[in-house]
Design a protein around this motif. Structure first.
Motif, PDB file in Angstrom:
ATOM      1  N   PRO A 144      49.064  -0.717  41.538  1.00 21.63           N
ATOM      2  CA  PRO A 144      50.253  -1.576  41.494  1.00 21.63           C
ATOM      3  C   PRO A 144      50.221  -2.569  40.343  1.00 21.63           C
ATOM      4  CG  PRO A 144      49.492  -1.352  43.744  1.00 21.63           C
ATOM      5  CD  PRO A 144      48.450  -0.711  42.879  1.00 21.63           C
ATOM      6  N   GLU A 145      49.005  -3.037  40.004  1.00 19.34           N
ATOM      7  CA  GLU A 145      48.872  -3.990  38.903  1.00 19.34           C
ATOM      8  C   GLU A 145      49.252  -3.342  37.572  1.00 19.34           C
ATOM      9  OE1 GLU A 145      46.711  -5.333  42.329  1.00 19.34           O
ATOM     10  OE2 GLU A 145      46.548  -3.440  41.208  1.00 19.34           O
ATOM     11  N   ILE A 146      48.787  -2.101  37.368  1.00 18.07           N
ATOM     12  CA  ILE A 146      49.108  -1.393  36.134  1.00 18.07           C
ATOM     13  C   ILE A 146      50.601  -1.079  36.079  1.00 18.07           C
ATOM     14  CG2 ILE A 146      48.766   0.742  34.841  1.00 18.07           C
ATOM     15  CD1 ILE A 146      45.883   0.768  35.855  1.00 18.07           C
ATOM     16  N   GLN A 147      51.157  -0.615  37.180  1.00 15.84           N
ATOM     17  CA  GLN A 147      52.586  -0.335  37.224  1.00 15.84           C
ATOM     18  C   GLN A 147      53.396  -1.586  36.911  1.00 15.84           C
ATOM     19  OE1 GLN A 147      54.143   2.030  40.511  1.00 15.84           O
ATOM     20  NE2 GLN A 147      52.077   2.703  41.033  1.00 15.84           N
ATOM     21  N   SER A 148      52.955  -2.707  37.447  1.00 17.96           N
ATOM     22  CA  SER A 148      53.652  -3.974  37.218  1.00 17.96           C
ATOM     23  C   SER A 148      53.642  -4.355  35.741  1.00 17.96           C
ATOM     24  CB  SER A 148      53.012  -5.087  38.047  1.00 17.96           C
ATOM     25  OG  SER A 148      53.653  -6.323  37.829  1.00 17.96           O
ATOM     26  N   MET A 149      52.536  -4.085  35.057  1.00 16.36           N
ATOM     27  CA  MET A 149      52.437  -4.386  33.631  1.00 16.36           C
ATOM     28  C   MET A 149      53.494  -3.610  32.847  1.00 16.36           C
ATOM     29  SD  MET A 149      48.284  -4.350  33.174  1.00 16.36           S
ATOM     30  CE  MET A 149      48.394  -4.307  31.389  1.00 16.36           C
ATOM     31  N   TYR A 150      53.610  -2.320  33.143  1.00  9.96           N
ATOM     32  CA  TYR A 150      54.597  -1.493  32.448  1.00  9.96           C
ATOM     33  C   TYR A 150      56.022  -1.937  32.783  1.00  9.96           C
ATOM     34  CZ  TYR A 150      51.268   1.973  30.687  1.00  9.96           C
ATOM     35  OH  TYR A 150      50.265   2.610  30.002  1.00  9.96           O
ATOM     36  N   LEU A 151      56.287  -2.163  34.064  1.00  8.71           N
ATOM     37  CA  LEU A 151      57.639  -2.536  34.479  1.00  8.71           C
ATOM     38  C   LEU A 151      58.054  -3.880  33.891  1.00  8.71           C
ATOM     39  CD1 LEU A 151      57.527  -1.380  38.212  1.00  8.71           C
ATOM     40  CD2 LEU A 151      58.660  -0.241  36.289  1.00  8.71           C
TER      41      LEU A 151
END
Length: 324
Positions: free
Chosen positions: A43-50
């Motif tokens: 979720p942390e990585i996804q949040s960075m991209y989003l």
């Protein structure tokens, strides 16, 4: 009578300006498509991209809502992604077989069908901006290598050392491929970035920027700087930016073919993009495409597990996503 005439002229002129600046606008972006394991992408990585995708849309919306051109919006949007280490463009670009970074980019405007592109450059921080300069300030469409770098310097762009682009993540990706003694395949993420925008004056622009394939050899150049393959724009149909295994996109004349499907078969932008991705799949290629037509309709099609993508419209409609 003279007073009434002046008032009429002022009213008429104001009406024209009001009509021009209240037309619908829209923008769609991508940050690459490929094999993406939703379970391993935290979720942390996804949040960075989003977060980056949302920032790109916010900047583009600001340009377009204040009467800026579609080309301005495309350039500013892609510069943000080039400056981010998350994407395979600019700062986060992948390594070649020789442990260097070589960048490609292109832009096209739909009103005049003018275009500009650069390929295989090693010292340009924001290739998309130089591609635009090629379109606007030269008699050519595509410049490559040392010639593109020389042109950039003459236009006032400051060169950067190739080490500026190095990231540990990309270096590890290259080392993994070299250890396995194989070329980059469809199992690798396609992190190319792109943007298509429709401005309040009814003009469409498209742009694409990439570092290409990990472990590429022999000065390989993919579809991103090839007008009609990785990038295309025409006010009569739409604008398109692609991400994927470039050799297939070049063979298909991918983005120009989408425009032709819309022009000759009268397909919608969604139908045309979907049909072209179907052709890609039949050939064995992977990737995706974003598209935008003259009415602001959006398409985001891909045949991989995911594609970093987002869009925004003048009415406030907005969305960002990674997976299907």
């Amino acid at each position: 009578m003279k007073y009434l005439t002046i008032c009429f002229i002022l009213f008429f002129s104001t009406s024209i300006i009001w009509a021009q600046t209240t037309t619908k606008y829209a923008m769609v972006i991508h940050g690459g498509a490929g094999v993406m394991d939703q379970k391993s992408m935290t979720p942390e990585i996804q949040s960075m991209y989003l977060n980056v995708l949302n920032r790109v849309l916010s900047v583009g919306d600001s340009v377009l809502s204040h009467g800026g051109t579609s080309m301005d919006a495309v350039e500013k949007a892609i510069v943000i992604m080039e400056d981010s280490p998350l994407f395979n463009a600019g700062k986060g670009a992948v390594f070649t077989h020789d442990s260097l970074v070589e960048l490609d980019a292109s832009v096209m405007e739909g009103q005049s069908l003018k275009a500009g592109a650069i390929a295989a450059v090693r010292d340009i921080k924001n290739p998309i901006s130089v591609a635009r300069a090629v379109m606007e300030k030269s008699e050519h469409v595509l410049l490559n290598g040392l010639g593109a770098s020389q042109f950039a310097k003459e236009q006032g762009f400051e060169p950067v050392d190739n080490s500026y682009f190095y990231t540990e993540k990309r270096r590890k990706s290259l080392q993994e491929l070299l250890k396995q003694e194989r070329k980059a395949t469809t199992n690798d993420k396609h992190g190319t970035v792109g943007c298509v925008a429709l401005d309040s004056y009814g003009n469409i622009a498209a742009g694409t920027s990439t570092g290409g394939m990990t472990n590429k050899k022999y000065g390989r150049i993919g579809d991103s700087p090839i007008i009609g393959a990785g990038t295309y724009a025409n006010n009569e149909t739409g604008g398109f930016s692609c991400t994927g295994h470039g050799e297939y996109y070049i063979r298909l004349g991918f983005s120009r073919d989408i425009s032709a499907l819309m022009e000759y078969k009268k397909l919608s932008v969604q139908e045309a993009c979907r049909e072209e991705v179907g052709k890609l799949t039949k050939l064995g290629g992977t990737g995706g495409v974003i598209g935008l037509d003259k009415n602001g309709n959006i398409a985001m099609e891909f045949n991989t597990e995911g594609m970093f993508r987002g869009y925004i419209k003048s009415g406030g409609e907005k969305g960002v996503a990674i997976f299907k």
